[in-house]
Every structure is written in C-alpha cells, then in structure tokens.
Design a protein around this motif. Structure first.
Motif, mmCIF file in Angstrom:
data_model
loop_
_atom_site.group_PDB
_atom_site.id
_atom_site.type_symbol
_atom_site.label_atom_id
_atom_site.label_comp_id
_atom_site.label_asym_id
_atom_site.label_seq_id
_atom_site.Cartn_x
_atom_site.Cartn_y
_atom_site.Cartn_z
ATOM 1 N N PHE A 97 -14.371 -22.288 -15.676
ATOM 2 C CA PHE A 97 -14.694 -23.690 -15.905
ATOM 3 C C PHE A 97 -16.171 -23.914 -15.626
ATOM 4 N N HIS A 98 -16.676 -25.051 -16.031
ATOM 5 C CA HIS A 98 -18.103 -25.331 -15.883
ATOM 6 C C HIS A 98 -18.549 -25.358 -14.428
ATOM 7 N N ASP A 99 -17.630 -25.610 -13.494
ATOM 8 C CA ASP A 99 -18.005 -25.596 -12.072
ATOM 9 C C ASP A 99 -17.902 -24.207 -11.466
ATOM 10 N N GLY A 100 -17.572 -23.206 -12.296
ATOM 11 C CA GLY A 100 -17.545 -21.824 -11.840
ATOM 12 C C GLY A 100 -16.187 -21.311 -11.430
ATOM 13 N N THR A 101 -15.173 -22.165 -11.326
ATOM 14 C CA THR A 101 -13.851 -21.694 -10.924
ATOM 15 C C THR A 101 -13.181 -20.955 -12.077
ATOM 16 N N PRO A 102 -12.417 -19.913 -11.784
ATOM 17 C CA PRO A 102 -11.786 -19.123 -12.853
ATOM 18 C C PRO A 102 -10.620 -19.878 -13.493
ATOM 19 N N PHE A 103 -10.446 -19.631 -14.770
ATOM 20 C CA PHE A 103 -9.337 -20.201 -15.544
ATOM 21 C C PHE A 103 -8.134 -19.276 -15.439
ATOM 22 N N THR A 104 -6.957 -19.850 -15.098
ATOM 23 C CA THR A 104 -5.734 -19.053 -14.978
ATOM 24 C C THR A 104 -4.555 -19.805 -15.579
ATOM 25 N N ALA A 105 -3.416 -19.137 -15.578
ATOM 26 C CA ALA A 105 -2.185 -19.748 -16.092
ATOM 27 C C ALA A 105 -1.829 -21.011 -15.319
ATOM 28 N N ASP A 106 -2.186 -21.069 -14.041
ATOM 29 C CA ASP A 106 -1.883 -22.243 -13.229
ATOM 30 C C ASP A 106 -2.539 -23.494 -13.806
ATOM 31 N N VAL A 108 -3.144 -23.996 -16.991
ATOM 32 C CA VAL A 108 -2.395 -24.344 -18.198
ATOM 33 C C VAL A 108 -1.118 -25.098 -17.826
ATOM 34 N N VAL A 109 -0.400 -24.587 -16.850
ATOM 35 C CA VAL A 109 0.836 -25.250 -16.412
ATOM 36 C C VAL A 109 0.529 -26.669 -15.951
ATOM 37 N N PHE A 110 -0.531 -26.823 -15.163
ATOM 38 C CA PHE A 110 -0.931 -28.149 -14.702
ATOM 39 C C PHE A 110 -1.292 -29.061 -15.869
ATOM 40 N N SER A 111 -2.085 -28.557 -16.809
ATOM 41 C CA SER A 111 -2.579 -29.386 -17.919
ATOM 42 C C SER A 111 -1.470 -29.811 -18.869
ATOM 43 N N ILE A 112 -0.519 -28.917 -19.135
ATOM 44 C CA ILE A 112 0.609 -29.303 -19.976
ATOM 45 C C ILE A 112 1.399 -30.409 -19.282
ATOM 46 N N GLY A 113 1.623 -30.259 -17.985
ATOM 47 C CA GLY A 113 2.318 -31.303 -17.241
ATOM 48 C C GLY A 113 1.549 -32.612 -17.256
ATOM 49 N N ALA A 164 -7.751 -27.339 -9.686
ATOM 50 C CA ALA A 164 -8.508 -27.511 -8.448
ATOM 51 C C ALA A 164 -9.463 -28.701 -8.543
ATOM 52 N N TRP A 165 -10.174 -28.801 -9.665
ATOM 53 C CA TRP A 165 -11.121 -29.915 -9.859
ATOM 54 C C TRP A 165 -10.372 -31.242 -9.916
ATOM 55 N N SER A 166 -9.234 -31.262 -10.577
ATOM 56 C CA SER A 166 -8.456 -32.491 -10.701
ATOM 57 C C SER A 166 -7.911 -32.934 -9.346
ATOM 58 N N GLU A 167 -7.440 -31.975 -8.550
ATOM 59 C CA GLU A 167 -6.965 -32.301 -7.210
ATOM 60 C C GLU A 167 -8.109 -32.829 -6.346
ATOM 61 N N LYS A 168 -9.226 -32.159 -6.387
ATOM 62 C CA LYS A 168 -10.389 -32.534 -5.581
ATOM 63 C C LYS A 168 -10.860 -33.947 -5.879
ATOM 64 N N ALA A 189 -16.728 -34.645 -16.294
ATOM 65 C CA ALA A 189 -15.913 -33.674 -17.031
ATOM 66 C C ALA A 189 -16.166 -32.268 -16.517
ATOM 67 N N ASN A 190 -15.149 -31.415 -16.636
ATOM 68 C CA ASN A 190 -15.246 -30.024 -16.198
ATOM 69 C C ASN A 190 -14.312 -29.181 -17.048
ATOM 70 N N GLY A 191 -14.821 -28.735 -18.189
ATOM 71 C CA GLY A 191 -14.006 -27.941 -19.099
ATOM 72 C C GLY A 191 -14.412 -26.489 -19.101
ATOM 73 N N THR A 192 -13.996 -25.785 -20.134
ATOM 74 C CA THR A 192 -14.388 -24.388 -20.335
ATOM 75 C C THR A 192 -15.200 -24.237 -21.612
ATOM 76 N N GLY A 193 -15.509 -25.336 -22.287
ATOM 77 C CA GLY A 193 -16.060 -25.306 -23.630
ATOM 78 C C GLY A 193 -17.503 -24.856 -23.750
ATOM 79 N N ALA A 194 -17.967 -24.839 -24.995
ATOM 80 C CA ALA A 194 -19.301 -24.339 -25.315
ATOM 81 C C ALA A 194 -20.416 -25.228 -24.787
#
Length: 532
Positions: A97-106, A108-113, A164-168, A189-194
């Motif tokens: 993510f843009h804040d440096g945290t790694p992207f994982t399946a967790d 995705v599960v959070f975002s779908i929810g 993590a960012w959303s919880e924070k 905003a804090n995505g993974t995009g270009a």
C-alpha cells in the motif's frame, strides 16, 4: 602529448554523453480539468462516474480493465471456481500500500466485507456474495450464496483497502454519504494503485503523484504500456466557458468533459486534439412508481406514473432526435434500448424508440384519466448539457399537458434523491459493466434494502422481472443466460420502468502533445497517459 590530451578529451566527452543518457527524464505534469468534484475519496461510499475518475488511479481491485476495456488481472493474478459457490483468487506477491504496509489476503477479506456493508454503494453489484476467507497470505476464496459464472466481472471497481490503515483511522465501514457523514477516508486515501494522493481540496483541486513502488512498474508486460506522467493536477472548473478558457490560456492541458456546444469548433482548432467515442452508458428518465400520491405534483390521491399509459405518453411527447440535433449539437445518439451494444446480451431490435407523437401522448393521458394533464417536478443534475436537455423535455411535455417544473441540483444533492427515492420524476445516467446483470439489479430490480434496486430511484417493482434478473445471476450456460437477458430487456421495453433517451458522444480535448487511451466509460486512466 597533444594526441594523448585529444584522446582523453574524446573519452571525457563520450562519458558525458553516456551520463546525459543516464539522467532521469524530466518530470511530466498533466493538468486536467472537469466540472465535477469526486465528492468523496472513500472507494465504497459512492458509485458515481465523477468519483471513479479519481478513485481508480489510487485504489485497485482484484481485477481491472485493459486498454480495450476487457477484464484483466490486477491485485489478483488468476482465478477459478473451486466449488459451486466458491471462487479462488491467487493474489499478486510483493505489493505494498502507499503507506508501505504489505498487501495480503487479509486486506481482501476485509475489503469485501466493507463493500458489503449497508452504507456501501458497491453492495448492489456484489449481490449474492456472502463474504471472503483467507486460504493463505496470497490466496483468498470469495463465497457465494448460489453459483455465479461471471463473478470476476462484478469485482471491477470493488477497491481493496488496507485493514491496518482503516483500523488506525476509524474507517472500518464506508462513509454514509447520504447521511452526510464525514470520515478520515473522505479526504485521505491509501491504495496500491499507480498514483498516490498528495492533496485534496474539495470543489477546487486534487493532486496525484506517481507511485514509484507500484507493482506494475516491475511487471514487464504492464510496464511496456505505461505512460510518463509523474504528477496529475485535477482542477474542478464548473463553468463550461471558464474550463475552455483555462485550456486556451495554457492553465490546463486536458478537459475531460468538453461542452457539447463547442465540440465542432474544438475539432477545427489546430492547436488542440480531440478524442471521441460513444458512451457505454445511457441517459434515462425515471418515475416514482411506488407512492400512491406523487410528492411533487398537483395530482392529489393518485400517482399518474403508476399507469403505463402515462409513461408511454411521456415517451411519445419527447422528440429525442431534435434534442440530440439542437440541444446536444449532434453529440449523442438517440436510443430506445436500455443498454449499449457493447453490453453482453444486447438486443438490436430494442433500439427503436416509441415515435414522437404528441397527439398520441394527449390521447393516452385522456385514456388514463388525465384529460387536463397534471403538474410534476423534474429533478436533474445542474450540469450544463443535462440541464439544457431537461429544460427541452419540460417544454415538450408541457405541450401535451404535463406541466413540468424543472429543478436542477448539484450532484451532492441530486444523487441522494436517486438512491433514497425521494424524487417524483428525474433524469439520470448509468454507465454499466460489460455484463448486464449489475445494471438490471441496480436500477430496475425491486428495492430490498440489501443491495437489490440500490439505484432504483422510482422504486419500480415487477416480480416476474425480478425472477428473471435473479436467474441471470446464477445461470452458468452462456446461451441460456443471453436468452434470459433478452427476456428481461424485452419486459423492460414493454413496461417502461425507465425511459431511455440517448447515449452521449464522449469528447475529450487536449494539447496535441498528449496521448491517451479513451475508454467508453468516460474515465481517463492516468497510467497510460503519455506527454511528448
């Protein structure tokens, strides 16, 4: 000695040339203007074009669209059905993510929810999805209540956020846009995009900067297609003339929503470049068909729009060909079809509109019990071209006895009216996915408060049509599915839950040094923009 000095000089000069080639290319800034503010940066709070134009640069989903607008891998690299109600997605490794945290399946599960939450504007397109579960850090299963053969198509624009960012920042749930809620995710905003968000001043300016760590820069196939924009400055200029003046003066380089009335002149200007395509979306008129008495009408104790004869009278009273020719200056295509030819299941025969026939309209009104017509308020977004079309419609309807009071509103006021169904009569546009189900489920299926009919602003309800729409969602056989789609579209054509009007010609204007990929969704993807 002199020879040695000359040789050394040649070596030094050659080294300078090599060094000059090694220097980084000068930064490229794209300054582009639109009449519309994104309204919110929370990727799940809205499903509006004006927000999508910004959100897709910052956030990514499991899937995206390629240069030809076809589904392509994004944060997921592959997917497959592993059971009747389970799709498994392999996730891209080494994404941050843009804040440096790694992207994982967790995440995705959070975002779908999160996208399935009550305040999510993406709830409608995810109907039938019950949740997601982690298989391992780079594998996730999406779970369904029934089989869904085209699930990946429905995941486009479902943004993945950092848990993590959303919880924070206290944004575990989407912003309640209709409730005018203000949260941290609305302005940050804090995505993974270009592109990363640098700053956002509502209704004024938004600045994005290229994400040097974006995974696409390290993917050979993706990197080969990338543009060279390092910074993008998005300026909101609501007035058409002012927006074009900014282009002429050099204040901006690109206008994404050029005024219809200026299209012909802009095409003749040698100092500019124009790119055009036909809109994937359609503009409609909608009717309150739920209330026993219209809220904004002079008819008491009745709702004229519940009567198909009145809805047909409206269709016969509007000369869409003249509106396109005179009001829109030819920059649109009249249509009777609810969906574009680009949408799977499109039925060409349904393009034919009910003919412009004012005497027929008056006869239908009399037959329905309104010999003197009635008065009603027409809600419309206060965008110049849409307001002009609504005014023309109002004048035409008045000629047959439907006395229209035109009510323009900014998008921040209009769209809650649509989603909350508080308008009696309204004009709106809808840009569909290539798969038709999300459109049907969103704008004509019976509203249930759980995602179905989320943008059914007239609260139209047809049990038989609902059953067909639900069958489309779960039918795995493509031939049978297209037959169901045709059935649904013909039912809508007969019953007129909405009245299709036209499809815009999307006109983008820019400096000749700018090269873009123009999607039919009216979204400019900054990752492909090249400035020469």
């Amino acid at each position: 000695m002199a020879g040695r000095r000359t040789a050394a000089a040649r070596v030094f000069a050659a080294a300078l040339v090599c060094m000059s080639f090694a220097l980084p290319a000068p930064a490229k800034t794209l300054r582009f203007a639109s009449a519309f503010d994104p309204n919110s940066l929370d990727p799940h709070s809205l499903a509006l074009l004006y927000q999508t134009r910004v959100i897709t640069q910052i956030y990514e989903g499991l899937v995206n669209r390629d240069r030809d607008y076809r589904i392509e891998p994004s944060l997921a690299t592959s997917w497959k059905m592993v059971g009747p109600t389970t799709w498994r997605f392999a996730l891209r490794a080494n994404v941050r993510f843009h804040d440096g945290t790694p992207f994982t399946a967790d995440d995705v599960v959070f975002s779908i929810g999160r996208a399935l939450a009550k305040t999510s504007a993406r709830l409608s397109q995810l109907r039938g999805v019950t949740g997601a579960r982690t298989v391992d850090p780079l594998t996730v299963d999406i779970l369904l209540e029934a089989p869904d053969a085209v699930l990946p198509e429905k995941l486009y624009l479902v943004a993945i956020m950092s848990r993590a960012w959303s919880e924070k920042n206290g944004v575990m749930l989407p912003q309640d846009y209709n409730g005018k809620q203000e949260t941290y995710a609305v302005r940050n905003a804090n995505g993974t995009g270009a592109f990363r968000l640098k700053s956002y001043e509502q209704d004024r300016r938004l600045v994005l900067v290229a994400n040097p760590d974006w995974w696409g820069r390290g993917d050979k196939a993706t990197a080969a297609q990338l543009g060279n924009v390092d910074e993008a400055i998005y300026t909101v200029i609501q007035q058409d003339a002012t927006r074009l003046a900014a282009l002429s003066s050099g204040e901006v380089d690109f206008v994404i929503d050029a005024p219809f009335q200026d299209a012909a002149r802009l095409k003749r200007d040698p100092a500019l470049k124009v790119s055009e395509t036909t809109d994937l979306g359609t503009q409609y008129l909608g009717f309150d068909q739920a209330r026993d008495e219209l809220a904004y009408s002079d008819v008491k104790g009745r709702n004229p729009f519940k009567d198909l004869r009145v809805r047909r009278a409206v269709a016969h009273a509007i000369d869409v060909d003249t509106i396109v020719a005179k009001v829109l200056r030819g920059q649109a295509t009249p249509t009777g079809s609810f969906v574009s030819s680009r949408v799977d299941g499109y039925v060409p025969a349904l393009e034919k509109r009910l003919p412009y026939d004012p005497p027929k309209a008056r006869a239908l009104l009399q037959e329905a019990g309104y010999p003197d017509g009635f008065g009603v308020t027409l809600d419309c977004v206060n965008v110049t071209y849409r307001a002009a079309v609504c005014q023309a419609i109002a004048a035409m309807l008045t000629q047959v006895g439907i006395r229209v009071t035109f009510q323009p509103s900014p998008s921040a006021l209009f769209f809650p009216k649509l989603s909350q169904a508080t308008s009696s009569f309204f004009e709106f546009g809808w840009t569909p996915a290539i798969d038709v189900w999300s459109t049907l489920n969103g704008i004509v299926r019976t509203w249930d408060g759980k995602g179905a009919g989320q943008f059914n602003g007239g609260r139209y309800s047809n049990g038989r049509l609902d059953a067909v729409i639900d069958a489309i969602r779960v039918e795995p056989d493509l031939g049978k599915r297209r037959a169901l789609i045709a059935d649904a579209l013909r039912t809508m054509n007969d019953d007129l839950p909405l009245l299709p009007l036209y499809r815009r010609t999307l006109t983008w204007v820019m400096r000749p040094s700018i090269d873009v990929v123009q999607w039919p969704s009216d979204v400019l993807e900054l990752r492909w923009v090249r400035i020469r």
